[in-house]
Design a protein around this motif. Structure first.
Motif, PDB file in Angstrom:
ATOM      1  N   GLU A  55      -4.608  22.683  22.797  1.00 47.65           N
ATOM      2  CA  GLU A  55      -4.863  24.053  22.369  1.00 47.65           C
ATOM      3  C   GLU A  55      -5.723  24.788  23.387  1.00 47.65           C
ATOM      4  O   GLU A  55      -6.530  24.179  24.090  1.00 47.65           O
TER       5      GLU A  55
ATOM      6  N   GLY B 242      -7.440  29.131  23.950  1.00 52.78           N
ATOM      7  CA  GLY B 242      -7.504  30.504  23.492  1.00 52.78           C
ATOM      8  C   GLY B 242      -8.509  30.785  22.402  1.00 52.78           C
ATOM      9  O   GLY B 242      -8.599  31.921  21.922  1.00 52.78           O
TER      10      GLY B 242
ATOM     11  N   ARG C 136      -5.442  35.158  20.071  1.00 52.61           N
ATOM     12  CA  ARG C 136      -4.216  34.384  20.168  1.00 52.61           C
ATOM     13  C   ARG C 136      -4.512  32.985  20.692  1.00 52.61           C
ATOM     14  O   ARG C 136      -5.103  32.823  21.758  1.00 52.61           O
TER      15      ARG C 136
ATOM     16  N   SER D 246      -2.991  29.242  21.909  1.00 58.24           N
ATOM     17  CA  SER D 246      -1.820  28.646  22.526  1.00 58.24           C
ATOM     18  C   SER D 246      -1.855  27.137  22.349  1.00 58.24           C
ATOM     19  O   SER D 246      -2.930  26.535  22.313  1.00 58.24           O
ATOM     20  N   CYS D 247      -0.693  26.544  22.251  1.00 53.89           N
ATOM     21  CA  CYS D 247      -0.557  25.099  22.173  1.00 53.89           C
ATOM     22  C   CYS D 247       0.506  24.671  23.163  1.00 53.89           C
ATOM     23  O   CYS D 247       1.678  25.023  23.010  1.00 53.89           O
TER      24      CYS D 247
ATOM     25  N   TRP E  25       0.122  24.727  12.791  1.00 47.72           N
ATOM     26  CA  TRP E  25      -1.291  24.966  13.011  1.00 47.72           C
ATOM     27  C   TRP E  25      -2.054  24.623  11.741  1.00 47.72           C
ATOM     28  O   TRP E  25      -1.648  25.024  10.644  1.00 47.72           O
TER      29      TRP E  25
ATOM     30  N   ARG F   7       7.058  30.621  19.150  1.00 50.30           N
ATOM     31  CA  ARG F   7       7.318  29.528  20.086  1.00 50.30           C
ATOM     32  C   ARG F   7       8.036  30.044  21.313  1.00 50.30           C
ATOM     33  O   ARG F   7       8.744  31.058  21.277  1.00 50.30           O
ATOM     34  N   ASP F   8       7.850  29.344  22.406  1.00 52.49           N
ATOM     35  CA  ASP F   8       8.531  29.623  23.655  1.00 52.49           C
ATOM     36  C   ASP F   8       9.069  28.289  24.148  1.00 52.49           C
ATOM     37  O   ASP F   8       8.341  27.502  24.751  1.00 52.49           O
TER      38      ASP F   8
ATOM     39  N   ALA G 258       5.717  25.727  24.437  1.00 47.00           N
ATOM     40  CA  ALA G 258       4.464  26.247  23.909  1.00 47.00           C
ATOM     41  C   ALA G 258       4.662  26.880  22.541  1.00 47.00           C
ATOM     42  O   ALA G 258       5.723  27.431  22.233  1.00 47.00           O
TER      43      ALA G 258
ATOM     44  N   TYR H  26       2.393  29.436  19.763  1.00 46.87           N
ATOM     45  CA  TYR H  26       1.289  30.374  19.741  1.00 46.87           C
ATOM     46  C   TYR H  26       0.920  30.734  18.305  1.00 46.87           C
ATOM     47  O   TYR H  26       1.752  30.683  17.402  1.00 46.87           O
TER      48      TYR H  26
ATOM     49  N   GLN I  30      -0.845  34.007  16.732  1.00 47.17           N
ATOM     50  CA  GLN I  30      -1.445  35.324  16.837  1.00 47.17           C
ATOM     51  C   GLN I  30      -2.206  35.599  15.552  1.00 47.17           C
ATOM     52  O   GLN I  30      -1.623  35.581  14.465  1.00 47.17           O
TER      53      GLN I  30
ATOM     54  N   CYS J 191      -3.450  22.315  16.711  1.00 44.28           N
ATOM     55  CA  CYS J 191      -2.006  22.285  16.840  1.00 44.28           C
ATOM     56  C   CYS J 191      -1.513  20.916  16.410  1.00 44.28           C
ATOM     57  O   CYS J 191      -2.148  19.895  16.710  1.00 44.28           O
TER      58      CYS J 191
END
Length: 126
Positions: free
Chosen positions: A6, A8, A19, A21-22, A36, A72-73, A78, A80, A82, A96
């Motif tokens: 993780e 951020g 925000r 991030s993982c 999360w 997700r991306d 990754a 996220y 928010q 995460c």
């Protein structure tokens, strides 16, 4: 093995946004559920939100619905979180988590995840 990291976290005033991030690594992720969780001092770890790598709806705890959004991306491996309209009660260590998807269930598990990150501190001031 799946490794999660993780980033951020930080300090934000009430009403602000942050925000998280993982970053995930270790193997393919398209069969994983990503989630999360958070744990406030003196309290049990609680489910916040989750989403499947393969797509579909996200799921949220009632306490964050309408304020938090998971995304997700896949290209970046990754996930996220928010967080908007933060409240002091959102103060916690945010983790995460990941687990293998059960194709037969429409929802997501809210406990029993196999892989965990180290956590990111989020502090919301009054």
């Amino acid at each position: 093995q799946v490794q999660l990291a993780e980033s951020g976290g930080g300090l934000v005033q009430a009403g602000g946004s942050l925000r998280l991030s993982c970053a995930a690594s270790g193997r393919t992720f398209n069969s994983l559920v990503m989630a999360w969780f958070r744990q406030a001092p003196g309290k049990e770890r609680e489910f916040v939100t989750a989403i499947k790598w393969s797509g579909g709806s996200a799921y949220y705890a009632d306490s964050v619905t309408g304020r938090f959004t998971i995304s997700r991306d896949n290209a970046k491996n990754a996930v996220y979180l928010q967080m908007n309209n933060l409240k002091p009660e959102d103060t916690a260590v945010y983790y995460c988590a990941a687990d293998w998807e059960d194709p037969t269930r429409t929802g997501v598990p809210r406990s029993g995840y196999a892989y965990w990150g180290q956590g990111a501190q989020v502090t919301v001031s009054s």
